[in-house]
Design a protein around this motif. Sequence first.
Motif, PDB file in Angstrom:
ATOM      1  N   THR A  35      49.356  53.738  50.812  1.00  0.00           N
ATOM      2  CA  THR A  35      48.407  53.486  49.736  1.00  0.00           C
ATOM      3  C   THR A  35      47.233  52.734  50.329  1.00  0.00           C
ATOM      4  O   THR A  35      47.290  52.246  51.452  1.00  0.00           O
ATOM      5  CB  THR A  35      49.048  52.658  48.603  1.00  0.00           C
ATOM      6  OG1 THR A  35      48.107  52.513  47.530  1.00  0.00           O
ATOM      7  CG2 THR A  35      49.466  51.274  49.084  1.00  0.00           C
ATOM      8  N   TYR A  36      46.156  52.668  49.567  1.00  0.00           N
ATOM      9  CA  TYR A  36      45.020  51.838  49.972  1.00  0.00           C
ATOM     10  C   TYR A  36      44.698  50.805  48.897  1.00  0.00           C
ATOM     11  O   TYR A  36      43.841  49.948  49.072  1.00  0.00           O
ATOM     12  CB  TYR A  36      43.788  52.703  50.254  1.00  0.00           C
ATOM     13  CG  TYR A  36      43.432  53.683  49.143  1.00  0.00           C
ATOM     14  CD1 TYR A  36      42.752  53.278  48.001  1.00  0.00           C
ATOM     15  CD2 TYR A  36      43.777  55.031  49.251  1.00  0.00           C
ATOM     16  CE1 TYR A  36      42.421  54.178  46.994  1.00  0.00           C
ATOM     17  CE2 TYR A  36      43.452  55.941  48.251  1.00  0.00           C
ATOM     18  CZ  TYR A  36      42.785  55.508  47.118  1.00  0.00           C
ATOM     19  OH  TYR A  36      42.474  56.397  46.121  1.00  0.00           O
ATOM     20  N   HIS A  53      47.941  61.423  34.132  1.00  0.00           N
ATOM     21  CA  HIS A  53      48.960  61.404  35.192  1.00  0.00           C
ATOM     22  C   HIS A  53      49.629  60.033  35.322  1.00  0.00           C
ATOM     23  O   HIS A  53      50.500  59.858  36.169  1.00  0.00           O
ATOM     24  CB  HIS A  53      48.341  61.771  36.540  1.00  0.00           C
ATOM     25  CG  HIS A  53      47.870  63.183  36.639  1.00  0.00           C
ATOM     26  ND1 HIS A  53      47.352  63.715  37.807  1.00  0.00           N
ATOM     27  CD2 HIS A  53      47.823  64.188  35.715  1.00  0.00           C
ATOM     28  CE1 HIS A  53      47.000  64.970  37.598  1.00  0.00           C
ATOM     29  NE2 HIS A  53      47.267  65.283  36.339  1.00  0.00           N
ATOM     30  N   GLU A  54      49.219  59.082  34.485  1.00  0.00           N
ATOM     31  CA  GLU A  54      49.641  57.687  34.666  1.00  0.00           C
ATOM     32  C   GLU A  54      51.151  57.499  34.756  1.00  0.00           C
ATOM     33  O   GLU A  54      51.629  56.738  35.627  1.00  0.00           O
ATOM     34  CB  GLU A  54      49.058  56.821  33.540  1.00  0.00           C
ATOM     35  CG  GLU A  54      49.315  55.335  33.717  1.00  0.00           C
ATOM     36  CD  GLU A  54      50.666  54.908  33.155  1.00  0.00           C
ATOM     37  OE1 GLU A  54      51.270  53.978  33.720  1.00  0.00           O
ATOM     38  OE2 GLU A  54      51.126  55.528  32.160  1.00  0.00           O
ATOM     39  N   ASN A  69      55.743  56.582  40.816  1.00  0.00           N
ATOM     40  CA  ASN A  69      55.653  56.843  42.245  1.00  0.00           C
ATOM     41  C   ASN A  69      55.059  55.650  42.991  1.00  0.00           C
ATOM     42  O   ASN A  69      55.505  55.293  44.084  1.00  0.00           O
ATOM     43  CB  ASN A  69      54.799  58.087  42.481  1.00  0.00           C
ATOM     44  CG  ASN A  69      54.823  58.561  43.908  1.00  0.00           C
ATOM     45  OD1 ASN A  69      55.865  58.929  44.432  1.00  0.00           O
ATOM     46  ND2 ASN A  69      53.665  58.563  44.558  1.00  0.00           N
ATOM     47  N   GLY A  70      54.068  55.021  42.373  1.00  0.00           N
ATOM     48  CA  GLY A  70      53.325  53.963  43.042  1.00  0.00           C
ATOM     49  C   GLY A  70      54.087  52.663  43.193  1.00  0.00           C
ATOM     50  O   GLY A  70      53.693  51.801  43.985  1.00  0.00           O
ATOM     51  N   GLU A  77      61.649  45.315  36.459  1.00  0.00           N
ATOM     52  CA  GLU A  77      62.319  46.498  35.915  1.00  0.00           C
ATOM     53  C   GLU A  77      61.662  47.770  36.425  1.00  0.00           C
ATOM     54  O   GLU A  77      62.347  48.736  36.805  1.00  0.00           O
ATOM     55  CB  GLU A  77      62.298  46.476  34.389  1.00  0.00           C
ATOM     56  CG  GLU A  77      63.055  47.644  33.783  1.00  0.00           C
ATOM     57  CD  GLU A  77      63.096  47.590  32.265  1.00  0.00           C
ATOM     58  OE1 GLU A  77      64.117  47.128  31.729  1.00  0.00           O
ATOM     59  OE2 GLU A  77      62.103  48.016  31.630  1.00  0.00           O
ATOM     60  N   GLN A  78      60.315  47.798  36.488  1.00  0.00           N
ATOM     61  CA  GLN A  78      59.627  48.990  36.985  1.00  0.00           C
ATOM     62  C   GLN A  78      59.977  49.242  38.447  1.00  0.00           C
ATOM     63  O   GLN A  78      60.167  50.392  38.859  1.00  0.00           O
ATOM     64  CB  GLN A  78      58.107  48.847  36.840  1.00  0.00           C
ATOM     65  CG  GLN A  78      57.315  50.064  37.323  1.00  0.00           C
ATOM     66  CD  GLN A  78      57.692  51.338  36.589  1.00  0.00           C
ATOM     67  OE1 GLN A  78      57.560  51.421  35.376  1.00  0.00           O
ATOM     68  NE2 GLN A  78      58.197  52.340  37.308  1.00  0.00           N
ATOM     69  N   GLU A  79      60.080  48.193  39.255  1.00  0.00           N
ATOM     70  CA  GLU A  79      60.448  48.370  40.659  1.00  0.00           C
ATOM     71  C   GLU A  79      61.868  48.925  40.782  1.00  0.00           C
ATOM     72  O   GLU A  79      62.145  49.749  41.657  1.00  0.00           O
ATOM     73  CB  GLU A  79      60.315  47.041  41.402  1.00  0.00           C
ATOM     74  CG  GLU A  79      58.855  46.649  41.625  1.00  0.00           C
ATOM     75  CD  GLU A  79      58.682  45.205  42.043  1.00  0.00           C
ATOM     76  OE1 GLU A  79      57.547  44.825  42.398  1.00  0.00           O
ATOM     77  OE2 GLU A  79      59.676  44.434  42.006  1.00  0.00           O
TER      78      GLU A  79
END
Length: 411
Positions: free
Chosen positions: A68-69, A87-88, A94-95, A240-242
Amino acid sequence: MNQPTRAASGSAAPFDPWSAAFVADPYPAYAELRATGRAHYFEPTDQWLVPHHTDVSALLRDRRLGRTYLHRFTHEEFGRTAPPPEHEPFETLNGQGMLDLEPPDHTRIRRLVSKAFTPRTVEQLAPTVRRLAAGLVDDFVAQGGGDLLTAVAEPLPVAVIAEMLGIPESDRAPLRPWSAAICGMYELNPSEETARAAVRASLDFSAYLRELIAERRGNPGTDLISALIAAHDEGERLTEQEMVSTCVLLLNAGHEATVNTTVNGWWTLLRHPGQLAALRADHGLLPSAIEELMRYDTPLQMFERWVLDDIEIGGTVIPRGSEVALLFGSANRDPARFPDPDTLDLSRQENPHITFGAGIHFCLGAPLARVELAASFGELLRRAPGMRLVAEPEWNPGYVIRGVKELRVEL
């Protein structure tokens, strides 16, 4: 030094990732790329193709590049367009996975995940992997053969990851379709239809995992999700997202490559009867055979990275804001690193293939992948010693994650 104008860049003419003929056999084109330069600008994807083992290996470890940048630049500062808002859900999922993060976030998350995903965890899982592989091969043999992909190659790693995560058997049916839809976004220039499918899968998979995480918080078990909830380091924990992104990454990375290594590997063996006969005569060759099959026909052909600071490859300056495409399949056939690289040699001892990557993004699941491959190949060698091809397979259109649609065999 040459400046990276399109006129000065090496020609990437033989590289055609949307051609069925190229996908079926990209290796002659790779040889031409290696012979004509170290970095080739490829206009259709706005990427620099890097085909040599030495360069690929070095750039995987080079901190001037990143998956990533966004830890250093905005999209605008980097000269890139932000993904469309629709696409969020995919971009968030993914991010926040380790594979698409850079330090310090990558370091923190990998350290926490590594506390749960230990060599001991893999070692303890090995009997389960062997039991699952034996059951699948038993059924396959009882049916007299069939499609090796759907009967053995696909269900084994999905079942293993599901067992690790503690996903109940009754909930596992959508896992492979969700994974396939999300992985569609890793291909070159994915269509809007592919993006919509990935977004739907991201939403559905994330919602399912959030429910499962909530349940495990109240009722922890011995599964990996419970271990991820408990993992901490100097007060730091996974969000939680991680956790959701980590679970999805483990499923996607943990089975897509294993599926294709299994099926592509058997397709390779069936085309090399002398080598297959040697393996059938001496199962002790299996560890080196698995490494050689991963080298000879690499399941992940390309790994992309962003150029965060100017780099130079073979006299060509590649500026910040560019994207490099590291050609794993080409690097693994580079004659500068492998003697007789186009020869399948199951007894090859020195085999520094880069199928699992290198550097900070080296595949965390590599030990588990090797356990799964040894289990499935071993069971098939023992239980189906006369396995033979029914029809030549057709390749999937995807190039980055490369595999056949099916592999029909009889026993």
